[in-house]
Write a protein that holds these residues in place. Structure first.
Motif, PDB file in Angstrom:
ATOM      1  N   PHE A  50       0.832  -1.205   0.000  1.00  0.00           N
ATOM      2  CA  PHE A  50       0.000   0.000   0.000  1.00  0.00           C
ATOM      3  C   PHE A  50       0.866   1.255   0.000  1.00  0.00           C
ATOM      4  CE2 PHE A  50      -1.670   3.405   2.729  1.00  0.00           C
ATOM      5  CZ  PHE A  50      -2.697   3.858   1.910  1.00  0.00           C
ATOM      6  N   TYR A  51       1.900   1.275   0.835  1.00  0.00           N
ATOM      7  CA  TYR A  51       2.755   2.459   0.944  1.00  0.00           C
ATOM      8  C   TYR A  51       3.386   2.796  -0.400  1.00  0.00           C
ATOM      9  CZ  TYR A  51       6.731   5.446   1.975  1.00  0.00           C
ATOM     10  OH  TYR A  51       7.633   6.473   1.938  1.00  0.00           O
ATOM     11  N   TRP A  52       3.980   1.806  -1.065  1.00  0.00           N
ATOM     12  CA  TRP A  52       4.685   2.096  -2.316  1.00  0.00           C
ATOM     13  C   TRP A  52       3.719   2.404  -3.457  1.00  0.00           C
ATOM     14  CZ3 TRP A  52       9.210   3.889  -2.179  1.00  0.00           C
ATOM     15  CH2 TRP A  52      10.103   3.489  -1.190  1.00  0.00           C
ATOM     16  N   THR A  53       2.543   1.802  -3.430  1.00  0.00           N
ATOM     17  CA  THR A  53       1.541   2.153  -4.437  1.00  0.00           C
ATOM     18  C   THR A  53       1.130   3.609  -4.281  1.00  0.00           C
ATOM     19  OG1 THR A  53       0.702  -0.127  -4.436  1.00  0.00           O
ATOM     20  CG2 THR A  53      -0.711   1.562  -5.406  1.00  0.00           C
ATOM     21  N   LEU A  68      -9.306   2.904  -1.039  1.00  0.00           N
ATOM     22  CA  LEU A  68      -8.090   3.603  -0.614  1.00  0.00           C
ATOM     23  C   LEU A  68      -7.562   4.530  -1.707  1.00  0.00           C
ATOM     24  CD1 LEU A  68      -6.268   0.582   1.078  1.00  0.00           C
ATOM     25  CD2 LEU A  68      -7.397   2.500   2.230  1.00  0.00           C
ATOM     26  N   PHE A  69      -7.919   4.220  -2.955  1.00  0.00           N
ATOM     27  CA  PHE A  69      -7.429   5.001  -4.087  1.00  0.00           C
ATOM     28  C   PHE A  69      -8.583   5.441  -4.977  1.00  0.00           C
ATOM     29  CE2 PHE A  69      -3.819   2.294  -2.959  1.00  0.00           C
ATOM     30  CZ  PHE A  69      -2.789   3.220  -2.920  1.00  0.00           C
ATOM     31  N   ASP A  70      -8.429   6.616  -5.516  1.00  0.00           N
ATOM     32  CA  ASP A  70      -9.326   7.087  -6.572  1.00  0.00           C
ATOM     33  C   ASP A  70      -8.712   6.632  -7.884  1.00  0.00           C
ATOM     34  OD1 ASP A  70     -10.833   8.345  -8.453  1.00  0.00           O
ATOM     35  OD2 ASP A  70     -10.478  10.392  -7.738  1.00  0.00           O
ATOM     36  N   ARG A  71      -9.209   5.556  -8.429  1.00  0.00           N
ATOM     37  CA  ARG A  71      -8.621   4.965  -9.628  1.00  0.00           C
ATOM     38  C   ARG A  71      -8.958   5.748 -10.900  1.00  0.00           C
ATOM     39  NH1 ARG A  71      -9.296   1.288  -5.799  1.00  0.00           N
ATOM     40  NH2 ARG A  71      -8.017  -0.622  -5.682  1.00  0.00           N
ATOM     41  N   SER A  72      -9.927   6.645 -10.826  1.00  0.00           N
ATOM     42  CA  SER A  72     -10.275   7.447 -11.999  1.00  0.00           C
ATOM     43  C   SER A  72      -9.297   8.594 -12.215  1.00  0.00           C
ATOM     44  CB  SER A  72     -11.695   8.005 -11.856  1.00  0.00           C
ATOM     45  OG  SER A  72     -11.784   8.922 -10.769  1.00  0.00           O
ATOM     46  N   ALA A  73      -8.543   8.931 -11.172  1.00  0.00           N
ATOM     47  CA  ALA A  73      -7.560  10.014 -11.286  1.00  0.00           C
ATOM     48  C   ALA A  73      -6.351   9.514 -12.065  1.00  0.00           C
ATOM     49  CB  ALA A  73      -7.138  10.490  -9.909  1.00  0.00           C
ATOM     50  N   LYS A  74      -5.697  10.397 -12.777  1.00  0.00           N
ATOM     51  CA  LYS A  74      -4.497  10.075 -13.550  1.00  0.00           C
ATOM     52  C   LYS A  74      -3.359  11.015 -13.156  1.00  0.00           C
ATOM     53  CE  LYS A  74      -6.697   6.942 -15.941  1.00  0.00           C
ATOM     54  NZ  LYS A  74      -6.427   5.504 -15.712  1.00  0.00           N
ATOM     55  N   PRO A  75      -2.344  10.532 -12.396  1.00  0.00           N
ATOM     56  CA  PRO A  75      -2.215   9.178 -11.861  1.00  0.00           C
ATOM     57  C   PRO A  75      -3.178   8.955 -10.695  1.00  0.00           C
ATOM     58  CG  PRO A  75      -0.444  10.552 -11.047  1.00  0.00           C
ATOM     59  CD  PRO A  75      -1.193  11.388 -12.042  1.00  0.00           C
ATOM     60  N   ILE A  76      -3.237   7.722 -10.205  1.00  0.00           N
ATOM     61  CA  ILE A  76      -4.151   7.407  -9.117  1.00  0.00           C
ATOM     62  C   ILE A  76      -3.840   8.281  -7.896  1.00  0.00           C
ATOM     63  CG2 ILE A  76      -4.548   5.039  -9.874  1.00  0.00           C
ATOM     64  CD1 ILE A  76      -2.572   4.130  -7.705  1.00  0.00           C
ATOM     65  N   SER A 126       1.090   4.544  -8.552  1.00  0.00           N
ATOM     66  CA  SER A 126       0.963   3.635  -9.691  1.00  0.00           C
ATOM     67  C   SER A 126       1.019   2.187  -9.215  1.00  0.00           C
ATOM     68  CB  SER A 126       2.085   3.892 -10.696  1.00  0.00           C
ATOM     69  OG  SER A 126       2.156   2.863 -11.658  1.00  0.00           O
ATOM     70  N   PHE A 127       0.083   1.350  -9.679  1.00  0.00           N
ATOM     71  CA  PHE A 127       0.104  -0.069  -9.350  1.00  0.00           C
ATOM     72  C   PHE A 127       1.275  -0.758 -10.052  1.00  0.00           C
ATOM     73  CE2 PHE A 127      -4.153   1.123  -8.282  1.00  0.00           C
ATOM     74  CZ  PHE A 127      -4.546   0.273  -7.256  1.00  0.00           C
ATOM     75  N   SER A 128       1.524  -0.385 -11.316  1.00  0.00           N
ATOM     76  CA  SER A 128       2.584  -1.051 -12.068  1.00  0.00           C
ATOM     77  C   SER A 128       3.968  -0.687 -11.530  1.00  0.00           C
ATOM     78  CB  SER A 128       2.481  -0.684 -13.553  1.00  0.00           C
ATOM     79  OG  SER A 128       2.608   0.717 -13.743  1.00  0.00           O
ATOM     80  N   ARG A 129       4.178   0.571 -11.151  1.00  0.00           N
ATOM     81  CA  ARG A 129       5.477   0.972 -10.614  1.00  0.00           C
ATOM     82  C   ARG A 129       5.728   0.347  -9.252  1.00  0.00           C
ATOM     83  NH1 ARG A 129       4.889   7.340 -12.274  1.00  0.00           N
ATOM     84  NH2 ARG A 129       5.226   7.065 -14.512  1.00  0.00           N
TER      85      ARG A 129
END
Length: 296
Positions: free
Chosen positions: A13-16, A51-59, A21-24
């Motif tokens: 969770f911390y690094w995301t 925990l995340f707003d996935r619609s935002a770019k980046p999250i 970014s999920f991929s990073r």
């Protein structure tokens, strides 16, 4: 909170959140994006809120995510402090993604890698040689963990320490430049060969010569110091590189030119992740500093 989530889940969770970014985060933690998404999904199920707003770019973190982030960071910092106090960091197992400037590759990188292996026998280093602007982007994007590159500059979430200064010198084969003098009053017709366009030596030299001469100078660029040296040895131009980076053969065949062009030295710094899990990176940065100052 510790009972609700495993240490690994908090780390994911911390690094995301930190990298947005999920991929990073997956690259950082040597796992897959589906695994990251699954862990975050489980945490959201336990809490009952995203925990995340996935619609935002980046999250972006939600209000609940920001609350959890503060607690997760505190816990992870405490674990890192415990490892440091118990000297457990020397047993670090894993991979550090390191970016390195070629000037360092040509001088003291081998000594640094030897010392790093001595202090961290189970450490793997995934190394990339690149120019500073590219490494800055890679640090910000979470593609590398630390970098030995030009500075200073501010990179959010990273600390830096000074490594070493290298004077910039002009080099040429005998008789290419009259009297072995590179002067703005008598710029040789042959091109100057130096670092890429997005680096300090190129931009400063170009602007200085354009201002003084009223015309754009001929400058060839290359990211490889060995290629610059080869071109200079072939008489294709005057090389402008950091002192100490040419090979023994190059130093035997090329002459240092006197010059009235005042160039600031190249200052190299070690940039490393601060805070959470940053102890190993900080120790590596200090090893780099010690090796650099020892005559590299």
């Amino acid at each position: 909170m510790v009972a609700m989530f495993s240490f690994r889940s908090l780390e994911v969770f911390y690094w995301t959140a930190h990298l947005r970014s999920f991929s990073r985060a997956a690259d950082k933690l040597n796992t897959t994006q589906p695994t990251i998404s699954q862990r975050i999904g489980v945490m959201e199920g336990v809490i009952g809120s995203p925990l995340f707003d996935r619609s935002a770019k980046p999250i972006a973190l939600t209000a609940t995510g920001r609350t959890l982030f503060g607690h997760a960071e505190l816990l992870l910092r405490q674990v890192a402090a415990m490892e440091r106090d118990l000297e457990l960091s020397n047993r670090f197992e894993g991979t550090v993604r390191l970016g390195v400037s070629e000037t360092i590759v040509q001088t003291w990188l081998a000594a640094f890698l030897e010392q790093a292996a001595h202090h961290f026998p189970k450490l793997d280093i995934d190394m990339t040689v690149d120019v500073t602007p590219s490494m800055l982007d890679a640090l910000r994007d979470g593609e590398i963990d630390m970098a030995l590159m030009l500075g200073p500059t501010i990179v959010e979430g990273f600390s830096c320490i000074k490594l070493k200064d290298y004077a910039l010198k002009f080099y040429a084969i005998p008789d290419l430049v009259p009297n072995d003098v590179f002067s703005l009053d008598s710029v040789p017709p042959t091109p100057i060969i130096t670092y890429p366009r997005n680096t300090y030596p190129y931009t400063y030299l170009r602007e200085t010569m354009f201002r003084e001469l009223g015309r754009i100078p001929r400058i060839f660029t290359n990211s490889s110091i060995s290629t610059i040296e080869k071109m200079a040895l072939d008489g294709l131009g005057v090389a402008l590189v950091a002192e100490g980076t040419l090979s023994g053969h190059g130093l035997d065949k090329l002459r240092i030119l006197k010059s009235d062009v005042e160039l600031q030295p190249l200052s190299f710094y070690a940039y490393f992740q601060a805070g959470v899990r940053g102890t190993v990176f900080e120790q590596l940065a200090h090893i780099a500093s010690e090796v650099a100052s020892g005559g590299g």
